[in-house]
Design a protein around this motif. Sequence first.
Motif, PDB file in Angstrom:
ATOM      1  N   ILE A 103       0.835  -1.203   0.000  1.00 61.18           N
ATOM      2  CA  ILE A 103       0.000   0.000   0.000  1.00 61.18           C
ATOM      3  C   ILE A 103       0.871   1.255   0.000  1.00 61.18           C
ATOM      4  CG2 ILE A 103      -1.766   1.294   1.251  1.00 61.18           C
ATOM      5  CD1 ILE A 103      -2.984  -1.388   2.066  1.00 61.18           C
ATOM      6  N   CYS A 106       1.694   1.810  -3.525  1.00 63.53           N
ATOM      7  CA  CYS A 106       0.509   2.296  -4.248  1.00 63.53           C
ATOM      8  C   CYS A 106       0.320   3.790  -4.061  1.00 63.53           C
ATOM      9  CB  CYS A 106      -0.741   1.546  -3.790  1.00 63.53           C
ATOM     10  SG  CYS A 106      -0.795  -0.169  -4.297  1.00 63.53           S
ATOM     11  N   PHE A 107       0.408   4.250  -2.814  1.00 60.31           N
ATOM     12  CA  PHE A 107       0.162   5.660  -2.535  1.00 60.31           C
ATOM     13  C   PHE A 107       1.410   6.514  -2.725  1.00 60.31           C
ATOM     14  CE2 PHE A 107      -3.423   4.186   0.428  1.00 60.31           C
ATOM     15  CZ  PHE A 107      -4.367   4.335  -0.584  1.00 60.31           C
ATOM     16  N   LEU A 160      -1.353   6.476  -6.529  1.00 60.55           N
ATOM     17  CA  LEU A 160      -2.787   6.170  -6.569  1.00 60.55           C
ATOM     18  C   LEU A 160      -3.538   6.964  -5.510  1.00 60.55           C
ATOM     19  CD1 LEU A 160      -2.641   2.290  -7.006  1.00 60.55           C
ATOM     20  CD2 LEU A 160      -2.824   4.045  -8.774  1.00 60.55           C
ATOM     21  N   ARG A 188      -6.624   5.745  -4.319  1.00 56.29           N
ATOM     22  CA  ARG A 188      -7.487   4.808  -3.597  1.00 56.29           C
ATOM     23  C   ARG A 188      -7.009   3.384  -3.836  1.00 56.29           C
ATOM     24  NH1 ARG A 188     -12.146   1.769  -4.070  1.00 56.29           N
ATOM     25  NH2 ARG A 188     -13.625   2.085  -2.402  1.00 56.29           N
ATOM     26  N   VAL A 189      -7.090   2.563  -2.814  1.00 57.77           N
ATOM     27  CA  VAL A 189      -6.787   1.128  -2.926  1.00 57.77           C
ATOM     28  C   VAL A 189      -8.001   0.379  -2.404  1.00 57.77           C
ATOM     29  CG1 VAL A 189      -5.364  -0.755  -2.002  1.00 57.77           C
ATOM     30  CG2 VAL A 189      -4.290   1.390  -2.686  1.00 57.77           C
ATOM     31  N   HIS A 190      -8.399  -0.672  -3.119  1.00 60.30           N
ATOM     32  CA  HIS A 190      -9.490  -1.509  -2.619  1.00 60.30           C
ATOM     33  C   HIS A 190      -9.079  -2.974  -2.705  1.00 60.30           C
ATOM     34  CE1 HIS A 190     -10.512  -1.721  -6.947  1.00 60.30           C
ATOM     35  NE2 HIS A 190     -11.005  -2.885  -6.625  1.00 60.30           N
ATOM     36  N   ALA A 191      -9.706  -3.775  -1.864  1.00 63.09           N
ATOM     37  CA  ALA A 191      -9.401  -5.210  -1.807  1.00 63.09           C
ATOM     38  C   ALA A 191     -10.668  -5.949  -1.410  1.00 63.09           C
ATOM     39  CB  ALA A 191      -8.300  -5.475  -0.787  1.00 63.09           C
ATOM     40  N   MET A 197      -8.153  -0.294   6.752  1.00 63.28           N
ATOM     41  CA  MET A 197      -9.095  -0.253   5.625  1.00 63.28           C
ATOM     42  C   MET A 197     -10.525  -0.294   6.152  1.00 63.28           C
ATOM     43  SD  MET A 197      -7.198  -2.645   2.786  1.00 63.28           S
ATOM     44  CE  MET A 197      -8.000  -1.922   1.367  1.00 63.28           C
ATOM     45  N   GLY A 240     -11.789  -0.612   1.395  1.00 66.36           N
ATOM     46  CA  GLY A 240     -11.084   0.438   0.682  1.00 66.36           C
ATOM     47  C   GLY A 240     -10.412   1.405   1.641  1.00 66.36           C
ATOM     48  N   TRP A 280      -4.238   7.106   4.646  1.00 72.61           N
ATOM     49  CA  TRP A 280      -3.113   6.194   4.909  1.00 72.61           C
ATOM     50  C   TRP A 280      -2.037   6.908   5.699  1.00 72.61           C
ATOM     51  CZ3 TRP A 280      -2.613   1.307   5.230  1.00 72.61           C
ATOM     52  CH2 TRP A 280      -1.363   0.697   5.165  1.00 72.61           C
TER      53      TRP A 280
END
Length: 75
Positions: free
Chosen positions: A9, A12-13, A18, A20-23, A41, A65, A71
């Motif tokens: 993560i 990602c950020f 990015l 937004r991150v979702h899982a 999350m 998310g 974060w």
Amino acid sequence: MSAAVRAVIDVCFGALGLRRVHAGCFADNEPSWRLMERIGMRREEFSRKTALHRSGEWLDGMNYGILAEEWPPAP
């Protein structure tokens, strides 16, 4: 596992930029959803019989998310 997920993560950020991150996971997979909650999350969806398992059975699913501004920065 938390350290590995946090590192992904962070990339990602950070490097990927990015917003937004979702899982997602099967609702019965308690270790997965507990991990997502532990790292901050938010549970955004619980879906009934939405995810097809390799056994051929339809299982409940959960989606999580987090936004970049939520974060925490790396220490």
